[in-house]
Design an enzyme around this catalytic site. Structure first.
Site, mmCIF file in Angstrom:
data_model
loop_
_atom_site.group_PDB
_atom_site.id
_atom_site.type_symbol
_atom_site.label_atom_id
_atom_site.label_comp_id
_atom_site.label_asym_id
_atom_site.label_seq_id
_atom_site.Cartn_x
_atom_site.Cartn_y
_atom_site.Cartn_z
ATOM 1 N N HIS A 140 39.275 31.561 42.373
ATOM 2 C CA HIS A 140 38.229 32.529 42.010
ATOM 3 C C HIS A 140 37.140 31.814 41.216
ATOM 4 O O HIS A 140 37.008 31.999 40.023
ATOM 5 C CB HIS A 140 38.818 33.667 41.193
ATOM 6 C CG HIS A 140 39.924 34.392 41.900
ATOM 7 N ND1 HIS A 140 41.192 33.883 42.002
ATOM 8 C CD2 HIS A 140 39.947 35.580 42.533
ATOM 9 C CE1 HIS A 140 41.948 34.735 42.672
ATOM 10 N NE2 HIS A 140 41.220 35.779 43.007
ATOM 11 N N GLU B 87 40.747 39.206 51.591
ATOM 12 C CA GLU B 87 41.606 38.057 51.285
ATOM 13 C C GLU B 87 42.966 38.157 51.969
ATOM 14 O O GLU B 87 43.714 37.180 52.018
ATOM 15 C CB GLU B 87 41.736 37.853 49.764
ATOM 16 C CG GLU B 87 42.411 38.959 49.020
ATOM 17 C CD GLU B 87 42.178 38.868 47.496
ATOM 18 O OE1 GLU B 87 41.156 38.302 47.062
ATOM 19 O OE2 GLU B 87 43.006 39.382 46.740
ATOM 20 N N HIS C 164 48.074 38.950 43.901
ATOM 21 C CA HIS C 164 47.906 38.034 42.764
ATOM 22 C C HIS C 164 47.115 38.671 41.613
ATOM 23 O O HIS C 164 46.492 37.966 40.829
ATOM 24 C CB HIS C 164 47.238 36.739 43.223
ATOM 25 C CG HIS C 164 45.833 36.916 43.738
ATOM 26 N ND1 HIS C 164 45.339 36.230 44.824
ATOM 27 C CD2 HIS C 164 44.814 37.703 43.328
ATOM 28 C CE1 HIS C 164 44.082 36.591 45.040
ATOM 29 N NE2 HIS C 164 43.741 37.484 44.131
ATOM 30 N N HIS D 200 41.520 46.526 48.219
ATOM 31 C CA HIS D 200 40.851 46.675 46.923
ATOM 32 C C HIS D 200 39.386 46.300 47.049
ATOM 33 O O HIS D 200 39.007 45.483 47.870
ATOM 34 C CB HIS D 200 41.524 45.874 45.810
ATOM 35 C CG HIS D 200 41.482 44.373 45.906
ATOM 36 N ND1 HIS D 200 41.973 43.670 46.986
ATOM 37 C CD2 HIS D 200 41.036 43.424 45.039
ATOM 38 C CE1 HIS D 200 41.833 42.361 46.771
ATOM 39 N NE2 HIS D 200 41.246 42.183 45.594
#
Lengths: 128, 279
Positions: free
Chosen positions: B59, B240, B12, B193
């Site tokens: 977020h 995630e 995303h 990441h």
């Protein structure tokens, strides 16, 4: 509380302790998501930040844009990135600042990113 | 009765939303990524799900530090794209499916998953970027969405095996809904990441490939991956990826991998994408 992740180098895991410590700092940062708040902060930075009862260390780090220190003091990157955005710094530029790589950071990512080799354990970062 | 036909895994990365919104999906940087999703948009046009069940993370947009539900199910009639600090993305309002959501909420809680119910919720790039990658830029999204927000911002995120079990419960909920609906389940986020501190920029392509192999072919084993492995090997934000296991749990034990795409980088992140069909 067991923290098996504390030996990962260059990484501040935003766990319950960090979240508790950083609560007001993070709420300050996320308030800057909204344009009206950004204007209020711009008009009176110290007056605005003092609405959030954070520690003097957090306050100074926020006003001085000390990005790594903010994380160490309980900030979370999704929150601190809103303060960075306020200053016109995007995520990739922010990473350049946190890693001390500056413009070289983008080139590293285009080249495949930071290798996992040598970057799993604190003991592999001997000069840190 | 409602049924689940397929699953999609999709990163995303917010920069992909920006690239789509600015019309720079064909340049040297973003071109290869959007090319990897051309197949996916064509597949989606043929798949034509009646509903997308979309597992994503917020977020600190709908949920800042004041309230942090581990699992929050959208039960509203619509979800408005949020202003994340640079104005809302110019994408359509996401329509909900209130009756299906209500059924899933009740079913999950009686199935011992005590989810939070969200009757109103803004959605950020965590939800809208996967929609863009799979549906392109329509005037209206082609089907309603049932969103499930998972906390992956404050450690600990739910364990991979818990996400996998929740996926199975979601399947039981959907399959006990009386209306004939074809449902596609999205698991989003990832891949490796790290956005923060001195190790930012970490990418682990070998680990990502193994993660996808396990997810597709040995999900019982892959769902046992511990948090410390995600953090160390896939980066602090790579955790995630547990959300992909909600999607995988909702599918059959045996699935066919229709499409796989992997690319480094998009901004700070490795982009990963899978399309899985039930077999």
């Amino acid at each position: 509380m067991s923290k098996p992740y504390s030996d990962i180098p260059g990484t501040i895991v935003f766990d319950s302790d960090q979240a508790a410590e950083g609560y007001y700092l993070n709420q300050f940062c996320i308030s800057l998501r909204l344009a009206d708040n950004r204007e209020l902060f711009r008009a009176d930075p110290e007056g605005y930040i003092d609405q959030y009862p954070m520690t003097a260390g957090q306050r100074n780090a926020a006003l001085n844009q000390e990005w790594n220190l903010l994380l160490e003091l309980g900030g979370n990157i999704y929150y601190t990135s809103k303060l960075a955005a306020y200053h016109g710094i995007n995520f990739q530029q922010l990473a350049g600042l946190m890693t001390g790589m500056g413009e070289d950071y983008r080139a590293m990512m285009v080249g495949g990113g930071r290798s996992i080799e040598g970057n799993r354990y604190q003991s592999e970062w001997e000069d840190e | 009765m409602a049924y689940i036909s397929s699953g999609v895994a999709c990163s995303h990365v917010p920069a992909l939303g920006v690239a789509s919104d600015k019309g720079i999906t064909g340049d040297d940087y973003y071109g290869p990524i959007f090319k990897g999703f051309e197949f996916s948009k064509e597949w989606m046009e043929k798949e034509k799900p009646d509903v997308v069940f979309l597992v994503y993370n917020d977020h600190c947009t709908a949920f800042d530090a004041r309230v942090i539900p581990t699992f929050a199910l959208g039960c509203g009639t619509e979800y408005v794209p949020a202003d994340e600090g640079w104005g809302p993305r110019p994408v359509p309002v996401v329509k909900g499916h209130r009756n299906l959501s209500a059924h899933i909420a009740q079913s999950l809680i009686l199935d011992e998953f005590d989810i939070t119910i969200m009757n109103e919720m803004e959605v950020d790039h965590g939800l809208t970027v996967p929609m863009t990658m799979m549906f392109g830029q329509p005037d209206e999204w082609p089907c309603p969405v049932v969103p499930l927000a998972v906390n992956v911002v404050q450690y600990p995120a739910p364990l991979g095996r818990r996400c996998f079990a929740l996926g199975k419960a979601i399947r039981r909920a959907i399959e006990s809904y009386g209306e004939d609906l074809k449902v596609c389940v999205f698991g989003t986020g990832g891949m490796s990441h790290q956005l923060q501190h001195k190790r930012a920029g970490l990418i682990n392509a070998e680990w990502d490939a193994r993660f996808m192999d396990l997810l597709v072919n040995e999900p019982d084993k892959g769902s046992q991956i511990e948090h410390i492995e995600y953090l160390r090997e896939a980066g602090s934000e790579g955790i995630e990826l547990v959300m992909w296991y909600v999607m995988r749990g909702a599918l059959n034990d045996n699935v066919e991998e229709i499409h796989r795409f992997y690319h480094v980088p998009a901004s700070n992140t490795a982009v990963g994408h899978l399309i899985l069909e039930n077999r």
